[in-house]
Design a protein around this motif. Sequence first.
Motif, mmCIF file in Angstrom:
data_model
loop_
_atom_site.group_PDB
_atom_site.id
_atom_site.type_symbol
_atom_site.label_atom_id
_atom_site.label_comp_id
_atom_site.label_asym_id
_atom_site.label_seq_id
_atom_site.Cartn_x
_atom_site.Cartn_y
_atom_site.Cartn_z
ATOM 1 N N SER A 11 0.792 -1.227 0.000
ATOM 2 C CA SER A 11 0.000 0.000 0.000
ATOM 3 C C SER A 11 0.827 1.281 0.000
ATOM 4 C CB SER A 11 -0.947 0.002 1.207
ATOM 5 O OG SER A 11 -0.231 -0.111 2.412
ATOM 6 N N VAL A 12 2.120 1.217 0.360
ATOM 7 C CA VAL A 12 2.958 2.418 0.297
ATOM 8 C C VAL A 12 3.745 2.467 -1.004
ATOM 9 C CG1 VAL A 12 4.848 3.708 1.374
ATOM 10 C CG2 VAL A 12 3.138 2.581 2.803
ATOM 11 N N ILE A 13 4.478 1.411 -1.307
ATOM 12 C CA ILE A 13 5.406 1.447 -2.443
ATOM 13 C C ILE A 13 4.731 1.024 -3.747
ATOM 14 C CG2 ILE A 13 7.572 0.551 -3.353
ATOM 15 C CD1 ILE A 13 8.454 0.156 -0.416
ATOM 16 N N ALA A 14 4.241 -0.210 -3.804
ATOM 17 C CA ALA A 14 3.698 -0.733 -5.061
ATOM 18 C C ALA A 14 2.499 0.076 -5.540
ATOM 19 C CB ALA A 14 3.313 -2.204 -4.894
ATOM 20 N N ALA A 15 1.573 0.404 -4.637
ATOM 21 C CA ALA A 15 0.366 1.122 -5.049
ATOM 22 C C ALA A 15 0.708 2.476 -5.657
ATOM 23 C CB ALA A 15 -0.565 1.299 -3.856
ATOM 24 N N ASN A 16 1.617 3.220 -5.027
ATOM 25 C CA ASN A 16 1.983 4.523 -5.574
ATOM 26 C C ASN A 16 2.746 4.393 -6.886
ATOM 27 O OD1 ASN A 16 1.167 6.867 -3.765
ATOM 28 N ND2 ASN A 16 1.992 5.455 -2.266
ATOM 29 N N LEU A 17 3.611 3.392 -6.995
ATOM 30 C CA LEU A 17 4.321 3.181 -8.259
ATOM 31 C C LEU A 17 3.338 2.828 -9.375
ATOM 32 C CD1 LEU A 17 7.522 1.246 -7.103
ATOM 33 C CD2 LEU A 17 7.337 3.645 -7.796
ATOM 34 N N PHE A 18 2.355 1.980 -9.056
ATOM 35 C CA PHE A 18 1.316 1.664 -10.042
ATOM 36 C C PHE A 18 0.581 2.923 -10.472
ATOM 37 C CE2 PHE A 18 0.868 -2.949 -8.495
ATOM 38 C CZ PHE A 18 1.476 -3.454 -9.634
ATOM 39 N N PHE A 19 0.207 3.741 -9.484
ATOM 40 C CA PHE A 19 -0.584 4.931 -9.806
ATOM 41 C C PHE A 19 0.234 5.933 -10.618
ATOM 42 C CE2 PHE A 19 -3.080 8.803 -8.842
ATOM 43 C CZ PHE A 19 -4.331 8.331 -9.187
ATOM 44 N N PHE A 20 1.527 6.120 -10.249
ATOM 45 C CA PHE A 20 2.384 7.011 -11.028
ATOM 46 C C PHE A 20 2.509 6.499 -12.459
ATOM 47 C CE2 PHE A 20 4.902 8.037 -6.904
ATOM 48 C CZ PHE A 20 3.856 8.827 -6.470
ATOM 49 N N GLY A 21 2.682 5.172 -12.598
ATOM 50 C CA GLY A 21 2.794 4.587 -13.932
ATOM 51 C C GLY A 21 1.542 4.796 -14.748
ATOM 52 N N ALA A 22 0.385 4.687 -14.106
ATOM 53 C CA ALA A 22 -0.877 4.915 -14.806
ATOM 54 C C ALA A 22 -0.987 6.360 -15.271
ATOM 55 C CB ALA A 22 -2.050 4.563 -13.892
ATOM 56 N N MET A 23 -0.589 7.296 -14.400
ATOM 57 C CA MET A 23 -0.713 8.719 -14.727
ATOM 58 C C MET A 23 0.178 9.121 -15.900
ATOM 59 S SD MET A 23 -2.918 10.092 -12.581
ATOM 60 C CE MET A 23 -2.559 11.784 -12.175
ATOM 61 N N LYS A 24 1.239 8.352 -16.143
ATOM 62 C CA LYS A 24 2.107 8.638 -17.279
ATOM 63 C C LYS A 24 1.505 8.147 -18.587
ATOM 64 C CE LYS A 24 6.474 8.533 -14.700
ATOM 65 N NZ LYS A 24 7.757 7.819 -14.509
ATOM 66 N N ARG A 25 0.537 7.236 -18.499
ATOM 67 C CA ARG A 25 -0.008 6.601 -19.698
ATOM 68 C C ARG A 25 -1.416 7.032 -20.050
ATOM 69 N NH1 ARG A 25 3.532 3.306 -17.151
ATOM 70 N NH2 ARG A 25 4.950 2.069 -18.450
ATOM 71 N N ILE A 26 -2.218 7.388 -19.045
ATOM 72 C CA ILE A 26 -3.588 7.819 -19.298
ATOM 73 C C ILE A 26 -3.877 9.091 -18.513
ATOM 74 C CG2 ILE A 26 -4.462 5.512 -19.819
ATOM 75 C CD1 ILE A 26 -5.535 5.338 -16.991
ATOM 76 N N GLU A 27 -5.005 9.738 -18.820
ATOM 77 C CA GLU A 27 -5.349 10.990 -18.182
ATOM 78 C C GLU A 27 -5.693 10.777 -16.714
ATOM 79 O OE1 GLU A 27 -6.799 9.741 -20.848
ATOM 80 O OE2 GLU A 27 -6.039 10.994 -22.484
ATOM 81 N N ALA A 28 -5.711 11.888 -15.981
ATOM 82 C CA ALA A 28 -5.922 11.815 -14.542
ATOM 83 C C ALA A 28 -7.297 11.246 -14.180
ATOM 84 C CB ALA A 28 -5.775 13.210 -13.935
#
Length: 317
Positions: free
Chosen positions: A235-252
């Motif tokens: 919930s601290v590391i993987a979730a934020n990395l996933f979310f950052f990765g998503a934000m680089k590929r699709i809109e907010a």
Amino acid sequence: MTESKSTHRVVGYLMALGAGATWGTTGPLSTGLYDLMPATSIGFWRVLIGTVALAIWGILFRRDLFRADRRGWLLVGLGGGAMVALFEIAYQFAIGGVGVAGAAALLYTAPVIVAVLARVILKEALTPTRVALAVIVMVGVALTVTGGSNAGAEAARMGVSAGIAGGLLSALSYALTSLMGRYAAPRYGVVKVLFLEAIGGVVLIWIALAIWDRSPHLPPSPAAWRGLLGLAAGSVIAANLFFFGAMKRIEAAPASVAATIEPVVGALLALLLVSQRLTTLGWLGLLMGVWGVAAGYMLEGLKKEPTADAEPMGRPA
């Protein structure tokens, strides 16, 4: 070229779903730790382990992670750290008091709080659509809290009133972090903001618990360490990395919509792992809350899509 873009977006949606699903493990894993250590210590160790992991990564791969101006340390390290501290302590009270589904539902009142604060602070319009969706979310939250159980959370010794207060305070910290992120993320980058607020959060959680005479306890057993490592890694590391990765590929907006799978995953895991059940009205309420938040994100995104760099983190560290 079209196929490449299509694949890029699919990966983005999958990463956003992964972020929401991973955030959804927070409640069940925390509930499993309540018999092993005080609830107030869980948030401290979760953030500390995540912060140490980010620091090691920064030393090895990104030394500029440790560099920020005075405003960055004050706004993000101190201000954002205070929001992390509030979130981590309050959310444990929410989980212990009203169960996993109830805590997640209360947390998702944050967009409602953002809308109200944005009206007061940023002078953004509070439209009839926003008000209608806010009402739907609040009704959904009420049904979820009254239609759920907190089996497995009794060891935390927290009542429903404390759980509701904790859930609303965690939502407030989430909302304030979002508003802070609108300013800080474009200037410092999302990873540095996450790191600075995590450092501040660790220090302020320790100070708050020491003043409260509940200084963090060392994890008492290998099982407790495993649970905390799982919380931090997920919930601290993987979730934020996933979310950052998503934000680089699709809109907010679509990324945020996909991440609203979090309370549903949390409720299902709570049912399977710690026997926390929802009534039919409880499930209806949970789905109403998710739908209201998702619709709000989507409508905002249709009106105006901000750049990924301008977006705040998905939630406090």
